[in-house]
Design a protein around this motif. Structure first.
Motif, PDB file in Angstrom:
ATOM      1  N   THR A  93     101.372  78.794  14.295  1.00  0.00           N
ATOM      2  CA  THR A  93     101.095  77.501  13.670  1.00  0.00           C
ATOM      3  C   THR A  93      99.728  77.516  13.002  1.00  0.00           C
ATOM      4  O   THR A  93      99.552  77.034  11.887  1.00  0.00           O
ATOM      5  N   ARG A  94      98.772  78.103  13.712  1.00  0.00           N
ATOM      6  CA  ARG A  94      97.419  78.157  13.164  1.00  0.00           C
ATOM      7  C   ARG A  94      97.384  78.973  11.868  1.00  0.00           C
ATOM      8  O   ARG A  94      96.858  78.532  10.849  1.00  0.00           O
ATOM      9  N   LEU A  95      97.960  80.160  11.900  1.00  0.00           N
ATOM     10  CA  LEU A  95      97.859  81.047  10.731  1.00  0.00           C
ATOM     11  C   LEU A  95      98.754  80.582   9.588  1.00  0.00           C
ATOM     12  O   LEU A  95      98.350  80.606   8.422  1.00  0.00           O
ATOM     13  N   SER A  96      99.969  80.160   9.902  1.00  0.00           N
ATOM     14  CA  SER A  96     100.907  79.799   8.831  1.00  0.00           C
ATOM     15  C   SER A  96     100.496  78.500   8.153  1.00  0.00           C
ATOM     16  O   SER A  96     100.642  78.357   6.929  1.00  0.00           O
ATOM     17  N   THR A  97      99.976  77.548   8.904  1.00  0.00           N
ATOM     18  CA  THR A  97      99.569  76.277   8.299  1.00  0.00           C
ATOM     19  C   THR A  97      98.324  76.495   7.442  1.00  0.00           C
ATOM     20  O   THR A  97      98.191  75.936   6.355  1.00  0.00           O
ATOM     21  N   GLN A  98      97.424  77.348   7.938  1.00  0.00           N
ATOM     22  CA  GLN A  98      96.226  77.677   7.159  1.00  0.00           C
ATOM     23  C   GLN A  98      96.627  78.390   5.865  1.00  0.00           C
ATOM     24  O   GLN A  98      96.140  78.070   4.784  1.00  0.00           O
ATOM     25  N   LYS A  99      97.547  79.332   5.979  1.00  0.00           N
ATOM     26  CA  LYS A  99      98.019  80.080   4.798  1.00  0.00           C
ATOM     27  C   LYS A  99      98.677  79.121   3.794  1.00  0.00           C
ATOM     28  O   LYS A  99      98.438  79.196   2.585  1.00  0.00           O
ATOM     29  N   ALA A 100      99.489  78.219   4.292  1.00  0.00           N
ATOM     30  CA  ALA A 100     100.174  77.254   3.418  1.00  0.00           C
ATOM     31  C   ALA A 100      99.158  76.413   2.657  1.00  0.00           C
ATOM     32  O   ALA A 100      99.274  76.214   1.443  1.00  0.00           O
ATOM     33  N   ALA A 101      98.130  75.936   3.363  1.00  0.00           N
ATOM     34  CA  ALA A 101      97.101  75.106   2.720  1.00  0.00           C
ATOM     35  C   ALA A 101      96.325  75.924   1.694  1.00  0.00           C
ATOM     36  O   ALA A 101      96.002  75.429   0.607  1.00  0.00           O
ATOM     37  N   MET A 102      96.054  77.190   2.006  1.00  0.00           N
ATOM     38  CA  MET A 102      95.328  78.047   1.063  1.00  0.00           C
ATOM     39  C   MET A 102      96.172  78.326  -0.173  1.00  0.00           C
ATOM     40  O   MET A 102      95.655  78.375  -1.288  1.00  0.00           O
TER      41      MET A 102
END
Ligand code: AN0
Ligand code: CP
Length: 315
Positions: free
Chosen positions: A50-59
């Motif tokens: 959740t941490r990595l995928s949500t951050q990636k999505a926002a980026m």
């Protein structure tokens, strides 16, 4: 979109799946949409995906991202109202949440069930303080009762892998050494009941989900019978809802294995991860070509990107 907490917040599933496919085909198409916009991802519990995928999505959408692990980096936060704060929590959510809201345009929050108080968990007392006091859109990154980014990714993964119009999807309980929340199965049920699938839930007696989630699904207590003809097997452990938060069984005869998978229609194996091998599922099944757990995790970027994109579009 002002909040993303339940299946109802996504609207029409066909439209959402189409949008997910567009995002997957062209992830950088909207890479200036989030320019000078900030998302804060706040974690009260551990996370990898959740941490990595949500951050990636926002980026991918051009946003600035701030991640806060409350247990490591922040003050411990009080959530009860009217208490004399003479314990170990120096700050109340009532101040912390609006403060965070002043620093960003969207907040993602992960706050699991505590199992201390069934009513508090199922009323979503922590998540609701974010909704009430943040002043910015809120994304659930797994709350006490639901994990909607996971369920959206799960449905999209089923859509990508299905070989018939209306596949049979089986949610099966499986054993685990610790008491886990009902959030993942609750959301999965909520989404599957709205989707065009034949949906069956199988679990030992005592593991019935809250009626609002199980109503309308077929419940089959015989796991092998449930597996017959299945196109997708979705394994997950959860603790009891009725005997709230308790482990009633660690019955290893519920582990998903090759013998049970042989009863299915060459089903794909799914799990939200993290998964305990040879408790939930045997090595043989999770390492087989029918296992799509990594594709499923990959699609967490897609579900998050659709949700954040919609929020940015309506800011
Ligand atoms: C969590 C749960 O069951 O809700 C998170 C899953 C995404 N799992 C564990 O705590 C192992
Ligand atoms: N599936 C999922 O939400 O994984 P994490 O707990 O690692 O974020």
């Amino acid at each position: 979109m002002k909040r993303y907490l339940t299946v109802d917040d996504i609207g029409d599933l066909e439209v959402a799946l189409k949008e997910a496919a567009e995002v997957k085909a062209n992830p950088y198409k909207w890479d200036t949409l989030g320019k000078n916009k900030t998302i804060v991802l706040i974690f009260f519990n551990s996370s990898l995906r959740t941490r990595l995928s949500t951050q990636k999505a926002a980026m991918n959408l051009g946003m600035n991202v701030i991640v806060l692990d409350v247990n490591k980096d922040g003050w411990k936060l009080e959530s009860e109202f009217g208490v004399i704060m003479d314990g170990d929590k120096p700050e109340h959510l009532r101040e912390a949440v609006p403060v965070i809201g002043r620093y960003c345009d969207i907040i993602g929050v992960r706050s699991f069930a505590t199992f201390e108080d069934k009513a508090a968990d199922y009323e979503e007392r922590i998540l609701n303080q974010f909704i009430e006091f943040a002043g910015v859109p809120i994304i659930s990154m797994e709350s006490a009762t639901r994990h909607p980014l996971q369920a959206f990714a799960d449905l999209f993964t089923i859509e990508e892998h299905k070989t018939k119009a209306r596949p049979k999807v089986v949610l099966t309980w499986a054993p685990h050494p610790r008491a886990l929340p009902q959030a993942v199965p609750n959301s999965f049920a909520e989404w599957m009941k709205k989707a065009d699938v034949e949906f069956v839930i199988t679990h030992p007696k005592g593991y019935e989900l809250a009626p609002e989630f199980s109503e309308g699904a077929t419940i089959e207590y015989d796991q092998k019978k449930a597996f017959e003809g299945a196109d997708f097997i979705y394994a997950k452990n959860w603790s009891s809802f009725t005997e709230y938060g308790q482990i009633l069984s660690k019955d290893m005869s519920w582990t998903v294995n090759e013998e049970k998978m042989a009863l299915t229609n060459n089903a794909k194996f799914m799990h939200c991860l993290p998964v305990r091998r040879n408790m939930i599922v045997t090595d043989g099944v999770i390492d087989s070509p029918n296992s799509i757990v990594i594709d499923e995790a990959e699609n967490r970027v897609i579900s998050a990107q659709v949700v954040i994109k919609r929020m940015l579009e309506s800011l």
